[in-house]
Design a protein around this motif. Sequence first.
Motif, PDB file in Angstrom:
ATOM      1  N   GLY A 124     -11.923   8.889   9.906  1.00 44.43           N
ATOM      2  CA  GLY A 124     -12.939   8.581  10.923  1.00 44.43           C
ATOM      3  C   GLY A 124     -12.962   9.629  12.017  1.00 44.43           C
ATOM      4  O   GLY A 124     -13.783   9.559  12.928  1.00 44.43           O
ATOM      5  N   THR A 134      -2.318   3.033  20.467  1.00 43.80           N
ATOM      6  CA  THR A 134      -2.894   1.680  20.572  1.00 43.80           C
ATOM      7  C   THR A 134      -1.781   0.628  20.540  1.00 43.80           C
ATOM      8  O   THR A 134      -1.887  -0.406  21.187  1.00 43.80           O
ATOM      9  CB  THR A 134      -3.919   1.369  19.446  1.00 43.80           C
ATOM     10  N   GLY A 163      -7.728  11.469  11.083  1.00 44.52           N
ATOM     11  CA  GLY A 163      -8.136  10.351  10.244  1.00 44.52           C
ATOM     12  C   GLY A 163      -9.491  10.605   9.604  1.00 44.52           C
ATOM     13  O   GLY A 163     -10.232  11.494  10.045  1.00 44.52           O
ATOM     14  N   SER A 166     -10.313  10.539  14.215  1.00 38.99           N
ATOM     15  CA  SER A 166      -9.411  10.422  15.367  1.00 38.99           C
ATOM     16  C   SER A 166      -8.189  11.308  15.149  1.00 38.99           C
ATOM     17  O   SER A 166      -8.020  11.909  14.084  1.00 38.99           O
ATOM     18  CB  SER A 166      -8.938   8.983  15.539  1.00 38.99           C
ATOM     19  N   LEU A 175       0.829  -1.211   0.000  1.00 31.07           N
ATOM     20  CA  LEU A 175       0.000   0.000   0.000  1.00 31.07           C
ATOM     21  C   LEU A 175       0.863   1.260   0.000  1.00 31.07           C
ATOM     22  O   LEU A 175       0.484   2.286  -0.561  1.00 31.07           O
ATOM     23  CB  LEU A 175      -0.947  -0.018   1.208  1.00 31.07           C
TER      24      LEU A 175
HETATM   25  C1  HEM Z   1      -3.580   4.882   3.172  1.00 29.75           C
HETATM   26  C2  HEM Z   1      -3.602   3.938   4.038  1.00 29.75           C
HETATM   27  C3  HEM Z   1      -4.208   4.083   5.418  1.00 29.75           C
HETATM   28  C4  HEM Z   1      -4.309   5.188   6.206  1.00 29.75           C
HETATM   29  C5  HEM Z   1      -3.814   6.585   5.915  1.00 29.75           C
HETATM   30  C6  HEM Z   1      -4.998   4.786   7.410  1.00 29.75           C
HETATM   31  C7  HEM Z   1      -5.293   5.640   8.450  1.00 29.75           C
HETATM   32  C8  HEM Z   1      -5.996   5.296   9.572  1.00 29.75           C
HETATM   33  C9  HEM Z   1      -6.343   6.186  10.646  1.00 29.75           C
HETATM   34  C10 HEM Z   1      -5.958   7.636  10.732  1.00 29.75           C
HETATM   35  C11 HEM Z   1      -7.041   5.475  11.567  1.00 29.75           C
HETATM   36  C12 HEM Z   1      -7.617   5.989  12.878  1.00 29.75           C
HETATM   37  C13 HEM Z   1      -9.108   6.109  12.793  1.00 29.75           C
HETATM   38  C14 HEM Z   1      -9.540   7.298  11.967  1.00 29.75           C
HETATM   39  O1  HEM Z   1      -9.508   8.420  12.456  1.00 29.75           O
HETATM   40  O2  HEM Z   1      -9.916   7.081  10.790  1.00 29.75           O
HETATM   41  C15 HEM Z   1      -7.125   4.127  11.075  1.00 29.75           C
HETATM   42  C16 HEM Z   1      -7.720   3.096  11.742  1.00 29.75           C
HETATM   43  C17 HEM Z   1      -7.706   1.799  11.327  1.00 29.75           C
HETATM   44  N1  HEM Z   1      -7.273   1.341  10.104  1.00 29.75           N
HETATM   45 FE1  HEM Z   1      -6.259   2.390   8.732  1.00 29.75          FE
HETATM   46  N2  HEM Z   1      -5.275   3.458   7.326  1.00 29.75           N
HETATM   47  C18 HEM Z   1      -4.820   2.991   6.132  1.00 29.75           C
HETATM   48  C19 HEM Z   1      -4.889   1.690   5.677  1.00 29.75           C
HETATM   49  C20 HEM Z   1      -5.428   0.646   6.365  1.00 29.75           C
HETATM   50  C21 HEM Z   1      -5.457  -0.722   5.922  1.00 29.75           C
HETATM   51  C22 HEM Z   1      -4.871  -1.280   4.629  1.00 29.75           C
HETATM   52  C23 HEM Z   1      -6.101  -1.421   6.866  1.00 29.75           C
HETATM   53  C24 HEM Z   1      -6.376  -2.886   6.789  1.00 29.75           C
HETATM   54  C25 HEM Z   1      -7.472  -3.445   7.229  1.00 29.75           C
HETATM   55  C26 HEM Z   1      -6.485  -0.514   7.918  1.00 29.75           C
HETATM   56  C27 HEM Z   1      -7.159  -0.856   9.074  1.00 29.75           C
HETATM   57  C28 HEM Z   1      -7.455  -0.002  10.095  1.00 29.75           C
HETATM   58  C29 HEM Z   1      -8.030  -0.442  11.349  1.00 29.75           C
HETATM   59  C30 HEM Z   1      -8.365  -1.865  11.738  1.00 29.75           C
HETATM   60  C31 HEM Z   1      -8.176   0.698  12.133  1.00 29.75           C
HETATM   61  C32 HEM Z   1      -8.661   0.754  13.572  1.00 29.75           C
HETATM   62  C33 HEM Z   1      -7.407   0.642  14.451  1.00 29.75           C
HETATM   63  C34 HEM Z   1      -7.660   0.790  15.946  1.00 29.75           C
HETATM   64  O3  HEM Z   1      -8.647   1.405  16.348  1.00 29.75           O
HETATM   65  O4  HEM Z   1      -6.832   0.274  16.713  1.00 29.75           O
HETATM   66  N3  HEM Z   1      -6.047   0.728   7.589  1.00 29.75           N
HETATM   67  N4  HEM Z   1      -6.475   4.040   9.861  1.00 29.75           N
END
Ligand code: HEM
Length: 360
Positions: free
Chosen positions: A307, A318, A305, A309, A94
Amino acid sequence: MPLNYHDYLKLDQLLSAQKPISPDVGRKAHEELLFITVHHSYELWFKQILFELDSVLALFKAPSVSEDDMGTIVHRLERIGAILKNLITQVDILETMTPLDFLEFRDLLYPASGFQSLQFRLLENKLGLPSDIRLTYNSQPYTDQLKSEQVKTATAAESEATLFSGLQAWLERTPFLESEDFPFWQKYRTAVEDSFNKDLAEIDVNSFLTSEQKDRAREQMRATLSSFSAIFDQDFFQTERNKGHWRLSFAAIRAALLIQLYRDEPLFQQAFRLLNVAKELDGQLTQWRYRHALMAQKMLGRKVGTGGSSGSQYLKATAEKHSVFSDLFQLTSFFLPRSKLPALPPKAKRSMGFNYGDTQ
Ligand code: HEM
């Protein structure tokens, strides 16, 4: 009609699920397909992990776990470990998408976020991440971000059996070496004290240290020695546990220590593999969290993010806080080198061996 590869794997359904939304708004972003494909492959692997984990939890439910089942449990947990390793390295794929490429379609994703992944929450809950140590998300429970029909499934996994509870119950049933003619814990305490006294004596005669350095070293050693009370004194342990320094019970902690100290004994080898794989899984998930946090930092900088956060800061926190088996890592502080361990009496040693062909 003979079975066809395409039909067996339901490839029509699978391969029609990657649908970028950027062309719909007239600004086709090349990288969006990669973004979707990587997420899909994560969710498929989460599915496989949950399948393996559920089967392990079912085996742990038995009042006593047979050696055969123990082999299956360890084997399946090791498989989960192999998948998690793969999930960590998939971040590399990615990351071939640059932050600028991501900006081409990121605004279209609001307010969707990986935070809403039900399977990821199930994985955390089934491993045994307790809700009281879970970091809140904008001061809201994680369930607020799930679809209403998913909340019941996620919370049910919090109260049902977990890998943590299964492992704890199993450890609590581990037979101790303690007997009237072999008071193991008393012997271990003596071995610990002897070892510290020897180290203190070495400080006294160390001509390279100043007297202040010696005082500091002695003070540190005494503090380390007093921390051993956690395994010798149940009341002290309980106080520490109430403060949140331990999660496993006293009996489980002692069993886990014993297994690791005497892991070369045949009877403990499978048990040792189980403890080891629990640590591996915890470590791999921490690595994934950290890797994902760094990726988020690279992609978003200080932006929040999608979402809502604090983005990478929340994710890094975390990685620090969402460990399930941190007790097993802490236990290492109570190890003594093999040469200083109390030698097992012949009867205890025999009972821990397999003794093939032994007719006695
Ligand atoms: C460009 C790539 C990515 C970015 C910039 C990114 C960014 C973020 C951010 C900022 C959060 C925190 C929640 C929020 O405010 O949205 C989050 C949560 C999360 N993302 Fe990603 N993400 C990416 C790719 C992925 C991928 C490939 C997965 C695979 C499933 C993933 C799974 C998750 C999960 C499971 C959480 C929750 C984590 C927790 O609460 O401990 N993300 N992501």
